[in-house]
Design a protein around this motif. Structure first.
Motif, PDB file in Angstrom:
ATOM      1  N   GLN A 171     -16.653  35.827 -25.193  1.00 60.14           N
ATOM      2  CA  GLN A 171     -15.505  35.156 -25.811  1.00 60.14           C
ATOM      3  C   GLN A 171     -15.974  34.094 -26.808  1.00 60.14           C
ATOM      4  N   VAL A 172     -16.978  33.325 -26.423  1.00 62.89           N
ATOM      5  CA  VAL A 172     -17.486  32.291 -27.321  1.00 62.89           C
ATOM      6  C   VAL A 172     -18.096  32.925 -28.571  1.00 62.89           C
ATOM      7  N   GLN A 173     -18.816  34.024 -28.395  1.00 60.77           N
ATOM      8  CA  GLN A 173     -19.396  34.730 -29.547  1.00 60.77           C
ATOM      9  C   GLN A 173     -18.298  35.221 -30.488  1.00 60.77           C
ATOM     10  N   ALA A 174     -17.217  35.775 -29.914  1.00 62.98           N
ATOM     11  CA  ALA A 174     -16.103  36.263 -30.737  1.00 62.98           C
ATOM     12  C   ALA A 174     -15.429  35.117 -31.479  1.00 62.98           C
ATOM     13  N   ILE A 175     -15.277  33.970 -30.814  1.00 60.07           N
ATOM     14  CA  ILE A 175     -14.698  32.797 -31.475  1.00 60.07           C
ATOM     15  C   ILE A 175     -15.560  32.389 -32.656  1.00 60.07           C
ATOM     16  N   TYR A 176     -16.870  32.269 -32.430  1.00 57.61           N
ATOM     17  CA  TYR A 176     -17.751  31.859 -33.519  1.00 57.61           C
ATOM     18  C   TYR A 176     -17.752  32.877 -34.653  1.00 57.61           C
ATOM     19  N   ASP A 177     -17.802  34.158 -34.303  1.00 58.06           N
ATOM     20  CA  ASP A 177     -17.852  35.197 -35.341  1.00 58.06           C
ATOM     21  C   ASP A 177     -16.602  35.205 -36.219  1.00 58.06           C
ATOM     22  N   TYR A 208     -11.315  24.635 -37.247  1.00 55.04           N
ATOM     23  CA  TYR A 208     -11.380  26.099 -37.191  1.00 55.04           C
ATOM     24  C   TYR A 208     -11.731  26.553 -35.776  1.00 55.04           C
ATOM     25  N   PHE A 209     -12.653  25.846 -35.130  1.00 56.04           N
ATOM     26  CA  PHE A 209     -13.086  26.199 -33.783  1.00 56.04           C
ATOM     27  C   PHE A 209     -11.905  26.157 -32.812  1.00 56.04           C
ATOM     28  N   ILE A 210     -11.089  25.124 -32.903  1.00 58.19           N
ATOM     29  CA  ILE A 210      -9.915  25.021 -32.021  1.00 58.19           C
ATOM     30  C   ILE A 210      -8.963  26.187 -32.264  1.00 58.19           C
ATOM     31  N   ILE A 211      -8.730  26.537 -33.525  1.00 55.57           N
ATOM     32  CA  ILE A 211      -7.870  27.686 -33.837  1.00 55.57           C
ATOM     33  C   ILE A 211      -8.493  28.972 -33.292  1.00 55.57           C
ATOM     34  N   GLY A 212      -9.822  29.093 -33.375  1.00 56.03           N
ATOM     35  CA  GLY A 212     -10.502  30.258 -32.831  1.00 56.03           C
ATOM     36  C   GLY A 212     -10.354  30.361 -31.328  1.00 56.03           C
ATOM     37  N   VAL A 213     -10.428  29.240 -30.626  1.00 58.81           N
ATOM     38  CA  VAL A 213     -10.202  29.233 -29.177  1.00 58.81           C
ATOM     39  C   VAL A 213      -8.805  29.755 -28.880  1.00 58.81           C
ATOM     40  N   ARG A 214      -7.825  29.310 -29.636  1.00 60.95           N
ATOM     41  CA  ARG A 214      -6.454  29.786 -29.457  1.00 60.95           C
ATOM     42  C   ARG A 214      -6.345  31.273 -29.763  1.00 60.95           C
ATOM     43  N   ALA A 215      -7.050  31.729 -30.799  1.00 61.66           N
ATOM     44  CA  ALA A 215      -7.013  33.158 -31.160  1.00 61.66           C
ATOM     45  C   ALA A 215      -7.595  34.022 -30.055  1.00 61.66           C
TER      46      ALA A 215
END
Length: 196
Positions: free
Chosen positions: A32-38, A132-139
């Motif tokens: 999940q963390v990898q997908a958020i970063y990617d 962006y990271f926070i939005i990625g966590v939500r995504a």
């Protein structure tokens, strides 16, 4: 409707998204963390400087070390979140610029030779990336609990070094029981947007 993003995605990322204060014990995986970063690595920064650095706190020992530097009110949620991320600005980001900005490698020395200039640029652009990271966590279907209530010098000494400045600590996971405070008001369009 003027927005092309699906309304359900708009809700997930913004309208229904909230800062979580409690979490379930469901783990947040490395995948999940990898997908958020990617996803979020494509958010723009000046000169593509990409100064955000992330320390993931997973171990009980690391969590204990972090909690002692958190403000009193932030300690329980940081102690119980499935994953905690320390977001920091790399003040030596310019060392990566030849690879990140291959069409203009001289930007490293032309614009960022002096440390105060780098610190200012790193702080601004890493803060953009933190958003962006926070939005990625939500995504990813998770909740984020970003916090700035902590001893910054203590966190820097404990987890970082003199070249990295902590920006925020983000608790990450599935929201738990009574996770939300009441939604606070927002400014209206006319209070924020001016046309000249």
């Amino acid at each position: 409707m003027p927005l092309v993003l699906d309304p359900a995605a708009q809700d997930l990322l913004f309208r229904e998204a909230r800062t979580a204060n409690t979490f379930t014990d469901e783990p947040v995986t490395d995948e999940q963390v990898q997908a958020i970063y990617d996803l979020v690595k494509f958010g723009p920064t000046a000169f593509n400087q990409s100064p955000l650095r992330v320390v993931l706190v997973r171990s009980a020992e690391g969590r204990e070390r972090l909690v002692q530097h958190m403000a009193e009110g932030n300690r329980p949620k940081t102690a119980t979140a499935p994953l905690v991320a320390i977001l920091a600005a790399d003040n030596e980001f310019h060392e990566e610029l030849p690879a990140l900005l291959p069409h203009f490698p001289q930007a490293k020395d032309l614009f960022f030779a002096e440390r105060p200039v780098r610190e200012s640029a790193a702080g601004l652009n890493a803060a953009l990336q933190a958003a962006y990271f926070i939005i990625g966590v939500r995504a990813a279907g998770l909740a984020a609990g970003p916090m700035t209530g902590y001893d910054a010098a203590g966190i820097q000494k404990e987890f970082l070094d003199d070249d990295h400045t902590p920006l925020m600590v983000v608790n990450i996971g599935k929201p738990g029981e009574d996770a939300w405070f009441p939604r606070s008001p927002r400014l209206s369009y006319d209070e924020v947007i001016k046309t000249v």
